[in-house]
Design a protein around this motif. Structure first.
Motif, PDB file in Angstrom:
ATOM      1  N   HIS A 197       0.843  -1.202   0.000  1.00  0.00           N
ATOM      2  CA  HIS A 197       0.000   0.000   0.000  1.00  0.00           C
ATOM      3  C   HIS A 197       0.879   1.254   0.000  1.00  0.00           C
ATOM      4  O   HIS A 197       0.538   2.278   0.564  1.00  0.00           O
ATOM      5  CB  HIS A 197      -0.940   0.007   1.213  1.00  0.00           C
ATOM      6  N   ARG A 198       2.028   1.097  -0.642  1.00  0.00           N
ATOM      7  CA  ARG A 198       3.010   2.178  -0.668  1.00  0.00           C
ATOM      8  C   ARG A 198       2.451   3.466  -1.296  1.00  0.00           C
ATOM      9  O   ARG A 198       2.729   4.563  -0.843  1.00  0.00           O
ATOM     10  CB  ARG A 198       4.237   1.680  -1.441  1.00  0.00           C
ATOM     11  N   ARG A 199       1.637   3.291  -2.312  1.00  0.00           N
ATOM     12  CA  ARG A 199       1.101   4.458  -3.025  1.00  0.00           C
ATOM     13  C   ARG A 199       0.248   5.311  -2.085  1.00  0.00           C
ATOM     14  O   ARG A 199       0.307   6.529  -2.108  1.00  0.00           O
ATOM     15  CB  ARG A 199       0.270   3.976  -4.229  1.00  0.00           C
ATOM     16  N   ILE A 200      -0.519   4.648  -1.221  1.00  0.00           N
ATOM     17  CA  ILE A 200      -1.429   5.392  -0.335  1.00  0.00           C
ATOM     18  C   ILE A 200      -0.652   6.223   0.690  1.00  0.00           C
ATOM     19  O   ILE A 200      -1.038   7.335   1.025  1.00  0.00           O
ATOM     20  CB  ILE A 200      -2.386   4.426   0.418  1.00  0.00           C
ATOM     21  N   SER A 243       3.146   9.928   0.709  1.00  0.00           N
ATOM     22  CA  SER A 243       3.369  11.312   1.167  1.00  0.00           C
ATOM     23  C   SER A 243       3.848  11.351   2.624  1.00  0.00           C
ATOM     24  O   SER A 243       4.394  12.356   3.070  1.00  0.00           O
ATOM     25  CB  SER A 243       2.085  12.123   1.022  1.00  0.00           C
ATOM     26  N   LYS A 244       3.635  10.259   3.358  1.00  0.00           N
ATOM     27  CA  LYS A 244       4.033  10.195   4.772  1.00  0.00           C
ATOM     28  C   LYS A 244       5.491   9.745   4.945  1.00  0.00           C
ATOM     29  O   LYS A 244       6.063   9.902   6.028  1.00  0.00           O
ATOM     30  CB  LYS A 244       3.141   9.182   5.514  1.00  0.00           C
ATOM     31  N   LEU A 245       6.030   9.113   3.908  1.00  0.00           N
ATOM     32  CA  LEU A 245       7.350   8.473   4.054  1.00  0.00           C
ATOM     33  C   LEU A 245       8.488   9.473   3.905  1.00  0.00           C
ATOM     34  O   LEU A 245       8.461  10.317   3.010  1.00  0.00           O
ATOM     35  CB  LEU A 245       7.505   7.360   3.009  1.00  0.00           C
ATOM     36  N   PRO A 246       9.488   9.359   4.757  1.00  0.00           N
ATOM     37  CA  PRO A 246      10.645  10.229   4.582  1.00  0.00           C
ATOM     38  C   PRO A 246      11.416   9.850   3.310  1.00  0.00           C
ATOM     39  O   PRO A 246      11.316   8.711   2.841  1.00  0.00           O
ATOM     40  CB  PRO A 246      11.495   9.961   5.828  1.00  0.00           C
ATOM     41  N   LYS A 247      12.161  10.797   2.785  1.00  0.00           N
ATOM     42  CA  LYS A 247      12.940  10.568   1.572  1.00  0.00           C
ATOM     43  C   LYS A 247      13.915   9.404   1.784  1.00  0.00           C
ATOM     44  O   LYS A 247      14.530   9.305   2.837  1.00  0.00           O
ATOM     45  CB  LYS A 247      13.716  11.853   1.238  1.00  0.00           C
ATOM     46  N   GLY A 248      14.017   8.543   0.822  1.00  0.00           N
ATOM     47  CA  GLY A 248      14.993   7.457   0.889  1.00  0.00           C
ATOM     48  C   GLY A 248      14.455   6.194   1.550  1.00  0.00           C
ATOM     49  O   GLY A 248      15.162   5.191   1.622  1.00  0.00           O
ATOM     50  N   VAL A 249      13.206   6.243   2.033  1.00  0.00           N
ATOM     51  CA  VAL A 249      12.637   5.046   2.679  1.00  0.00           C
ATOM     52  C   VAL A 249      11.694   4.353   1.697  1.00  0.00           C
ATOM     53  O   VAL A 249      10.878   5.001   1.088  1.00  0.00           O
ATOM     54  CB  VAL A 249      11.895   5.412   3.983  1.00  0.00           C
ATOM     55  N   GLY A 262       6.794  -0.189   7.361  1.00  0.00           N
ATOM     56  CA  GLY A 262       7.182   1.205   7.567  1.00  0.00           C
ATOM     57  C   GLY A 262       7.535   1.921   6.276  1.00  0.00           C
ATOM     58  O   GLY A 262       7.755   3.129   6.273  1.00  0.00           O
ATOM     59  N   ASP A 263       7.587   1.165   5.178  1.00  0.00           N
ATOM     60  CA  ASP A 263       7.920   1.762   3.879  1.00  0.00           C
ATOM     61  C   ASP A 263       6.744   1.660   2.906  1.00  0.00           C
ATOM     62  O   ASP A 263       6.913   1.792   1.704  1.00  0.00           O
ATOM     63  CB  ASP A 263       9.160   1.075   3.285  1.00  0.00           C
ATOM     64  N   GLY A 264       5.562   1.383   3.457  1.00  0.00           N
ATOM     65  CA  GLY A 264       4.374   1.275   2.608  1.00  0.00           C
ATOM     66  C   GLY A 264       3.964  -0.171   2.348  1.00  0.00           C
ATOM     67  O   GLY A 264       2.897  -0.420   1.802  1.00  0.00           O
ATOM     68  N   HIS A 265       4.812  -1.115   2.755  1.00  0.00           N
ATOM     69  CA  HIS A 265       4.450  -2.529   2.656  1.00  0.00           C
ATOM     70  C   HIS A 265       3.931  -3.019   4.017  1.00  0.00           C
ATOM     71  O   HIS A 265       4.315  -2.492   5.063  1.00  0.00           O
ATOM     72  CB  HIS A 265       5.661  -3.368   2.222  1.00  0.00           C
ATOM     73  N   PHE A 266       3.100  -4.027   3.942  1.00  0.00           N
ATOM     74  CA  PHE A 266       2.506  -4.603   5.156  1.00  0.00           C
ATOM     75  C   PHE A 266       2.612  -6.125   5.059  1.00  0.00           C
ATOM     76  O   PHE A 266       2.678  -6.674   3.958  1.00  0.00           O
ATOM     77  CB  PHE A 266       1.046  -4.145   5.297  1.00  0.00           C
ATOM     78  N   ILE A 267       2.620  -6.786   6.205  1.00  0.00           N
ATOM     79  CA  ILE A 267       2.773  -8.242   6.228  1.00  0.00           C
ATOM     80  C   ILE A 267       1.615  -8.858   6.997  1.00  0.00           C
ATOM     81  O   ILE A 267       1.401  -8.544   8.175  1.00  0.00           O
ATOM     82  CB  ILE A 267       4.103  -8.643   6.902  1.00  0.00           C
ATOM     83  N   ALA A 268       0.874  -9.718   6.344  1.00  0.00           N
ATOM     84  CA  ALA A 268      -0.238 -10.409   7.005  1.00  0.00           C
ATOM     85  C   ALA A 268       0.302 -11.528   7.889  1.00  0.00           C
ATOM     86  O   ALA A 268       1.366 -12.082   7.609  1.00  0.00           O
ATOM     87  CB  ALA A 268      -1.176 -10.990   5.951  1.00  0.00           C
ATOM     88  N   ASP A 269      -0.425 -11.839   8.935  1.00  0.00           N
ATOM     89  CA  ASP A 269      -0.083 -12.991   9.763  1.00  0.00           C
ATOM     90  C   ASP A 269      -0.049 -14.253   8.911  1.00  0.00           C
ATOM     91  O   ASP A 269      -0.937 -14.483   8.078  1.00  0.00           O
ATOM     92  CB  ASP A 269      -1.151 -13.201  10.854  1.00  0.00           C
ATOM     93  N   GLY A 270       0.959 -15.074   9.152  1.00  0.00           N
ATOM     94  CA  GLY A 270       1.052 -16.365   8.472  1.00  0.00           C
ATOM     95  C   GLY A 270       0.743 -17.496   9.438  1.00  0.00           C
ATOM     96  O   GLY A 270      -0.105 -17.358  10.316  1.00  0.00           O
TER      97      GLY A 270
END
Lengths: 209, 209
Positions: A197-200, A203-209, B184-192
Motif C-alpha cells: 500500500h506504498r502508493r497510499i 506522502s508520509k514516508l521520509p525521503k529514501g525510505v 514502515g515503507d508502505g508494505h505490510f505483512i499479514a499474519d502467516g
C-alpha cells in the motif's frame, strides 16, 4: 571479506579486546542497510535477540517488547533487572538487536527460556558471534538482520531503554527471510503474505525510505 | 445484546453524553477477554487503530509504534502533536486501541493518510463506533479486538504514552482473524502460520495466560 581463523581473530581493524569464542569479521554476506531504513526491520514487531558483551562475556536475550520511535533509527525496548543481560546493558550502554527468521523460532524461544547466568548461549545454541563495527556486543551470523545500537536513555520508572541504531546489517543471501512474532502465550506467528500500500502512504514516508 | 436505534441510543447504562453518529451498545458479538490476556493482542506487533473522543468529536489514528510492557495490561505507544488525535489524548487521557484484521488493511492505511482535522473518519471509512464501557473513546465494531485504555504517563521527552488496558473485547465470531504488520515503507505483512512453542516457555508465563 569473511575470515575465520581458528577460534580467535585479531584483525587489523580490531578496536576491542574482547575474545570471541569463534570470531568472524563482518563478511560480504552481511550488507549494510542504510541506517535510516533500519526501523523497517523492527516496525513489523518481530521477536528479536539482543546481544551484549560485558567484558569478555557475551550474552543473548530473547525479546518481543520493542517499539519503533517515528521514522528514525531510534528504538525502545523494555527489560529489567530480572534479566541477566540487564547488567551488561546498563554497564556498557551498548547492544546489538539481531532479528532471527522463522527457521530459528524454536532456538529463539529456547534462548529466552534459560539464563546467561548459567549458560553460554552462543555455545549452547551453536550461534556465531560476529564482531560489530561500532559496539562491543556481537552480531549473530545466523540472523537475517543485526542493528548495532547505543543506549541513549533509560527510563527506569518504566524499565524502558531508548536506543539509537548506529549501523544495520542484513544477510541478503539468506533464502528464508520471514520473521516471526510472539503472541505472548507461547504461540508465535510467522510472516505471511506481503501487501503493498506504498502508493497510499507515499506522502508520509521520509525521503529514501 | 446489540441494540441499534436510529442514529442515537441513550442506554440505561449510559455514562456519557457523547452523541455517537451511529451508536451501538457493546453486543453479544463482542466478548470480554480477561484483561490479563490483553497483551497477547498487541505483543505480535500488529497495526492498530487508536480512537479518541474529544467532546462529541471522535477520531481514529493509525499507529504501528506500540509496545507491550511485560506480561501485564500496560502498553506504550508513540505519537506527538503532529497527529490530530494528540490533543484529544492529552485532554481526555483515554483511548481505545482497536486491532483491525487483514481485510481492513487498505482502509487502515487510508485512515492513516488523512487527518481528523478535516475528516470524520468513522463516516468516511464506514466504520461503526461502539460505546465503550469505561472510556469516552469508542470501540470500532469492524475490528477483531478493542482495548479500552487510560493514559497513566506521558513521557514528553520521547513522545511516549504509557497506558493501562482497562477492558478488552474480541469479536470471536469473525471469520478473518489475521492481523497485519507495517514494514514502515508502505508494505505490510499479514499474519502467516501459527507456531506452538508453549511447552518451552511455560515456566515464564504468568498464571491464566
Amino acid at each position: 571479506m569473511l575470515v575465520l581463523i581458528n577460534t580467535l581473530v585479531i584483525a587489523a581493524t580490531d578496536r576491542l579486546a574482547v575474545p570471541f569464542t569463534a570470531c568472524y569479521r563482518i563478511s560480504n554476506m552481511m550488507k549494510k542497510l542504510p541506517i535510516q531504513k533500519a526501523f523497517t526491520l523492527l516496525e513489523p514487531g518481530p521477536v528479536v535477540l539482543v546481544t551484549t558483551a560485558d567484558g569478555g562475556k557475551q550474552n543473548i536475550l530473547t525479546l518481543s517488547w520493542t517499539m519503533v520511535m517515528d521514522f528514525t533509527p531510534r528504538f525502545a525496548f523494555l527489560t529489567g533487572s530480572w534479566n541477566h543481560s540487564y547488567k551488561a546493558l546498563t554497564k556498557t550502554g551498548e547492544c546489538v538487536i539481531a532479528i532471527p527468521t522463522v527457521d530459528l523460532a524454536k532456538k529463539t524461544v529456547q534462548i529466552g527460556a534459560c539464563s546467561g547466568a548459567e549458560t553460554d548461549k552462543f555455545k549452547k545454541f551453536k550461534l556465531t558471534p560476529l564482531k560489530a563495527s561500532k559496539v562491543s556486543a556481537p552480531l549473530i551470523k545466523e540472523c537475517y538482520a543485526n542493528i548495532e545500537c547505543r543506549i541513549v536513555d533509560h527510563i527506569k520508572k518504566h524499565n524502558i531503554f531508548v536506543l539509537d541504531g548506529l549501523t544495520a546489517w542484513i544477510d541478503s543471501n539468506r533464502a528464508e527471510k520471514r520473521f516471526f512474532h510472539a503472541v505472548g502465550d507461547g504461540h508465535f506467528i510467522a510472516d505471511g503474505k506481503i501487501i503493498n500500500h506504498r502508493r497510499i502512504m507515499l506522502s508520509k514516508l521520509p525521503k529514501g525510505v
